[in-house]
Design a protein around this motif. Structure first.
Motif, mmCIF file in Angstrom:
data_model
loop_
_atom_site.group_PDB
_atom_site.id
_atom_site.type_symbol
_atom_site.label_atom_id
_atom_site.label_comp_id
_atom_site.label_asym_id
_atom_site.label_seq_id
_atom_site.Cartn_x
_atom_site.Cartn_y
_atom_site.Cartn_z
ATOM 1 N N UNK A 1 -12.366 10.065 11.069
ATOM 2 C CA UNK A 1 -13.489 9.712 10.187
ATOM 3 C C UNK A 1 -13.014 8.821 9.049
ATOM 4 N N UNK A 2 -11.858 9.196 8.476
ATOM 5 C CA UNK A 2 -11.316 8.420 7.363
ATOM 6 C C UNK A 2 -10.966 7.009 7.809
ATOM 7 N N UNK A 3 -10.342 6.890 8.979
ATOM 8 C CA UNK A 3 -9.972 5.559 9.466
ATOM 9 C C UNK A 3 -11.210 4.721 9.772
ATOM 10 N N UNK A 4 -12.267 5.356 10.266
ATOM 11 C CA UNK A 4 -13.505 4.604 10.504
ATOM 12 C C UNK A 4 -14.074 4.116 9.182
ATOM 13 N N UNK A 5 -14.043 5.014 8.185
ATOM 14 C CA UNK A 5 -14.608 4.682 6.877
ATOM 15 C C UNK A 5 -13.814 3.550 6.208
ATOM 16 N N UNK A 6 -12.486 3.591 6.412
ATOM 17 C CA UNK A 6 -11.635 2.634 5.709
ATOM 18 C C UNK A 6 -11.223 1.434 6.560
ATOM 19 N N UNK A 7 -11.673 1.430 7.815
ATOM 20 C CA UNK A 7 -11.310 0.332 8.708
ATOM 21 C C UNK A 7 -11.732 -1.019 8.166
ATOM 22 N N UNK A 8 -12.857 -1.036 7.468
ATOM 23 C CA UNK A 8 -13.385 -2.310 6.974
ATOM 24 C C UNK A 8 -13.053 -2.539 5.495
ATOM 25 N N UNK A 9 -12.325 -1.609 4.907
ATOM 26 C CA UNK A 9 -12.001 -1.747 3.477
ATOM 27 C C UNK A 9 -11.201 -3.023 3.160
ATOM 28 N N UNK A 10 -10.163 -3.360 3.969
ATOM 29 C CA UNK A 10 -9.417 -4.582 3.648
ATOM 30 C C UNK A 10 -10.324 -5.817 3.616
ATOM 31 N N UNK A 11 -11.214 -5.907 4.606
ATOM 32 C CA UNK A 11 -12.131 -7.049 4.663
ATOM 33 C C UNK A 11 -13.061 -7.039 3.448
ATOM 34 N N UNK B 1 13.475 -2.981 2.752
ATOM 35 C CA UNK B 1 12.665 -4.018 2.092
ATOM 36 C C UNK B 1 11.184 -3.790 2.313
ATOM 37 N N UNK B 2 10.860 -3.191 3.468
ATOM 38 C CA UNK B 2 9.438 -2.999 3.811
ATOM 39 C C UNK B 2 8.716 -2.105 2.800
ATOM 40 N N UNK B 3 9.493 -1.269 2.088
ATOM 41 C CA UNK B 3 8.872 -0.379 1.093
ATOM 42 C C UNK B 3 8.236 -1.180 -0.049
ATOM 43 N N UNK B 4 8.774 -2.360 -0.311
ATOM 44 C CA UNK B 4 8.239 -3.190 -1.392
ATOM 45 C C UNK B 4 7.346 -4.307 -0.852
ATOM 46 N N UNK B 5 7.755 -4.871 0.293
ATOM 47 C CA UNK B 5 6.950 -5.982 0.823
ATOM 48 C C UNK B 5 5.597 -5.493 1.361
ATOM 49 N N UNK B 6 5.463 -4.213 1.633
ATOM 50 C CA UNK B 6 4.173 -3.708 2.157
ATOM 51 C C UNK B 6 3.026 -3.926 1.171
ATOM 52 N N UNK B 7 3.368 -4.030 -0.136
ATOM 53 C CA UNK B 7 2.310 -4.207 -1.144
ATOM 54 C C UNK B 7 1.697 -5.594 -1.092
ATOM 55 N N UNK B 8 2.232 -6.469 -0.239
ATOM 56 C CA UNK B 8 1.642 -7.810 -0.075
ATOM 57 C C UNK B 8 0.539 -7.816 0.978
ATOM 58 N N UNK B 9 0.392 -6.711 1.708
ATOM 59 C CA UNK B 9 -0.583 -6.651 2.806
ATOM 60 C C UNK B 9 -1.755 -5.745 2.416
ATOM 61 N N UNK B 10 -2.962 -6.303 2.443
ATOM 62 C CA UNK B 10 -4.141 -5.500 2.078
ATOM 63 C C UNK B 10 -4.296 -4.300 3.022
ATOM 64 N N UNK B 11 -4.010 -4.526 4.307
ATOM 65 C CA UNK B 11 -4.157 -3.417 5.273
ATOM 66 C C UNK B 11 -3.163 -2.288 4.987
ATOM 67 N N UNK B 12 -1.990 -2.649 4.513
ATOM 68 C CA UNK B 12 -1.008 -1.601 4.194
ATOM 69 C C UNK B 12 -1.419 -0.857 2.925
ATOM 70 N N UNK B 13 -2.068 -1.568 1.995
ATOM 71 C CA UNK B 13 -2.568 -0.890 0.790
ATOM 72 C C UNK B 13 -3.667 0.104 1.200
ATOM 73 N N UNK B 14 -4.499 -0.320 2.152
ATOM 74 C CA UNK B 14 -5.522 0.602 2.666
ATOM 75 C C UNK B 14 -4.866 1.800 3.347
ATOM 76 N N UNK B 15 -3.799 1.533 4.104
ATOM 77 C CA UNK B 15 -3.087 2.634 4.773
ATOM 78 C C UNK B 15 -2.501 3.591 3.740
ATOM 79 N N UNK B 16 -2.035 3.027 2.622
ATOM 80 C CA UNK B 16 -1.527 3.863 1.530
ATOM 81 C C UNK B 16 -2.642 4.754 0.972
ATOM 82 N N UNK B 17 -3.821 4.146 0.773
ATOM 83 C CA UNK B 17 -4.963 4.918 0.238
ATOM 84 C C UNK B 17 -5.331 6.047 1.212
ATOM 85 N N UNK B 18 -5.334 5.717 2.507
ATOM 86 C CA UNK B 18 -5.677 6.742 3.518
ATOM 87 C C UNK B 18 -4.623 7.851 3.529
ATOM 88 N N UNK B 19 -3.343 7.471 3.536
ATOM 89 C CA UNK B 19 -2.266 8.478 3.573
ATOM 90 C C UNK B 19 -2.343 9.402 2.364
#
Lengths: 265, 267
Positions: free
Chosen positions: A200-210, B2-20
């Motif tokens: 559910x979380x991944x679905x909700x946040x899948x479009x967040x980067x965009x 290095x990936x621990x710092x360079x990940x902050x350049x990727x919006x998708x990785x920031x989202x992954x951080x928020x999810x985690x």
């Protein structure tokens, strides 16, 4: 929602301070209470923090935490006399373990220390909005993308917890038992909550980067801010005072004040 | 590393951080309604502990930061446990998310789908190591700053982490990993230039894994034994239960851990 948002609106002196001054206070409370291990001294630090909590009018906001704080203090009182041996004034002996006045005083000092630290952190969060804290962290040198991520976590926690509680209710209605049974079965059954919550979380946040990139979010770019922080004269005086007291406390410790056991923190 | 710092350049990785971080913090709340406290305000049996080794292998470096921040927010800040011990909690939880993916993408060629016995055993090995590492780091800090005694806390954290993650995380991986791989959620799908599993296992990566294992699993138990007074006369220490002997022995194993992580970080 209120369970996940600690901030309480107010007009107290502490509310009006710049978040950086409040962060300085938290750091200094950590220093003051860590340099001493005599209960009279750490108790004084705790008394000062309690006074700030009362003056700021946020004590009622912290009622959820009092039980945890008392439990934390009690555990310290029990554990440290067991592990921090030493001292000359024997109080009593039980099961071959000698309890001294010094070890009991050390346990009491650590109990005061822990409660003072927790309360100072809670005082910061109950008197500071998350967006102000985010800005303060970037002003203190934290990269914007990291500060953004941290404030986003604060913002999204209510939604995630809401999803989690809905899934928990739905799975329990289907017969999943995460309340009773032994630890192993409870652990195994809790996967039935975690997997759908993750999906559910991944679905909700899948479009967040965009969504955030379409609004101009560029991770490492220099940014301007709508909010402004002002470090006023009162902040300078307040921060200078707490920093002076922190330096004084270190000086006192180095000269042998405020200690039960001189060779440990 | 290095990936621990360079990940902050990727919006998708920031989202992954928020999810985690959010998932970790949220689960601490969801299961807070059914608490099994061990030390009030310090640690409880937490099903949420299965999240770091799980998100670690999906989100890589984002999960390392996410575990650290998730614990800080969900447990220390919103749970009312923010103390000087939280610094150790932040560092320990950071490694909780770092060690699993670092070991896996360096030494295991098989995918962590946990659908074969060998994949499952490798994953359990990673969980065992990461449990030991966190049980060494956090209590060492709490002992160092006079917060809680090492031995008591290390014992509880080790088993708490091992039981929670050892049971739940493989189930999560078996259910989620194939889907995550299919839709491109894996960290190497976002951060190009990194391999999810190695094509060739280098000897210094094997040595690094061995050192991390020795520090985490052997080290935590040796330090605990020192903490209850065993072996101290051999080391010419006075028989005390905390303080210098324990910090010396634990410090040696933390040094071994640091060397192991440095070897794992080397390309």
């Amino acid at each position: 929602m209120s369970r996940y948002v600690l901030y309480a609106e107010g007009k107290s002196f502490f509310h009006s301070l710049d978040p950086r001054s409040k962060i300085a206070l938290v750091v200094c409370v950590f220093v003051w209470s860590s340099v001493f291990n005599h209960p009279l001294y750490t108790g004084t630090v705790l008394g000062a923090v309690l006074a700030l909590v009362l003056i700021s009018g946020v004590a009622s906001r912290l009622k959820l935490f009092w039980f945890g704080l008392v439990s934390l203090a009690t555990m310290s009182l029990i554990l440290w006399p067991l592990f921090r041996r030493g001292g000359e004034n024997v109080l009593f002996e039980a099961m071959g373990i000698v309890f001294t006045q010094e070890s009991v005083m050390y346990g009491l000092a650590v109990a005061f220390r822990l409660v003072a630290m927790v309360l100072s952190g809670l005082l910061l969060l109950t008197t500071t909005r998350i967006e102000d804290l985010e800005l303060a962290l970037t002003r203190l040198g934290m990269p914007y993308s990291m500060a953004f991520g941290i404030s986003a976590v604060f913002r999204f926690i209510p939604a995630m917890v809401g999803d989690g509680l809905t899934i928990l209710a739905a799975q329990r209605a289907r017969g999943v038992n995460v309340v009773s049974g032994n630890v192993f079965s409870r652990m195994k059954n809790s996967a039935a909550i975690i997997v759908p919550l993750f999906i559910t979380t991944m679905r909700r946040f899948g479009e967040l980067p965009l969504a955030i990139e379409s609004r101009g979010f560029v991770p490492m770019a220099r940014r301007s801010y709508l909010l402004e922080l002002r470090f006023r004269a009162r902040d300078v005086v307040f921060t200078a005072t707490v920093l002076f007291l922190a330096a004084l406390s270190i000086y006192m410790r180095l000269n042998g004040y405020g200690v039960v056991f001189p060779h440990v923190i | 590393m290095r990936e621990l710092f360079s990940m902050w350049r990727y919006t998708q990785m920031i989202t992954a951080f928020v999810v985690s971080a959010g998932l970790y913090a949220a689960l601490l709340f969801v299961f807070a309604a059914l608490p099994i406290w061990i030390i009030p305000g310090v640690t409880a049996v937490r099903p949420g502990n299965a999240i770091p080794p799980f998100t670690s292998l999906i989100f890589g470096p984002a999960a390392a930061w996410g575990s650290a921040v998730g614990n800080l927010i969900g447990f220390d800040i919103l749970g009312g446990a923010l103390t000087i011990g939280s610094i150790g909690g932040f560092i320990g939880n950071f490694f909780l998310g770092l060690v699993p993916y670092k070991i896996w993408h360096r030494v295991f060629r098989e995918e962590p789908h946990c659908r074969t016995l060998s994949s499952l055993l490798k994953y359990e090995f990673v969980i065992l190591v990461h449990s030991g590492v966190v049980a060494l780091i956090i209590p060492y800090w709490t002992e160092l700053v006079g917060f809680l005694p090492f031995t008591f806390l290390a014992f509880i954290i080790f088993f708490n982490e091992l039981i929670s993650a050892g049971i739940i995380a493989p189930v999560l991986m078996a259910l989620v990993y194939p889907r995550a791989k299919r839709v491109g959620w894996l960290w190497t799908d976002v951060m190009k230039g990194y391999q999810y599993t190695p094509t060739q296992v280098k000897s210094h990566h094997k040595l690094g894994t061995l050192l991390v294992f020795i520090a985490g699993v052997v080290g935590v138990w040796v330090t605990m034994f020192v903490g209850v007074g065993l072996g101290q006369p051999l080391m010419q220490f006075a028989p005390v239960f905390a303080g210098a002997p324990l910090l010396t022995v634990g410090g040696v194993f933390i040094l071994i851990f640091a060397i192991g992580m440095a070897l794992l970080s080397k390309d």
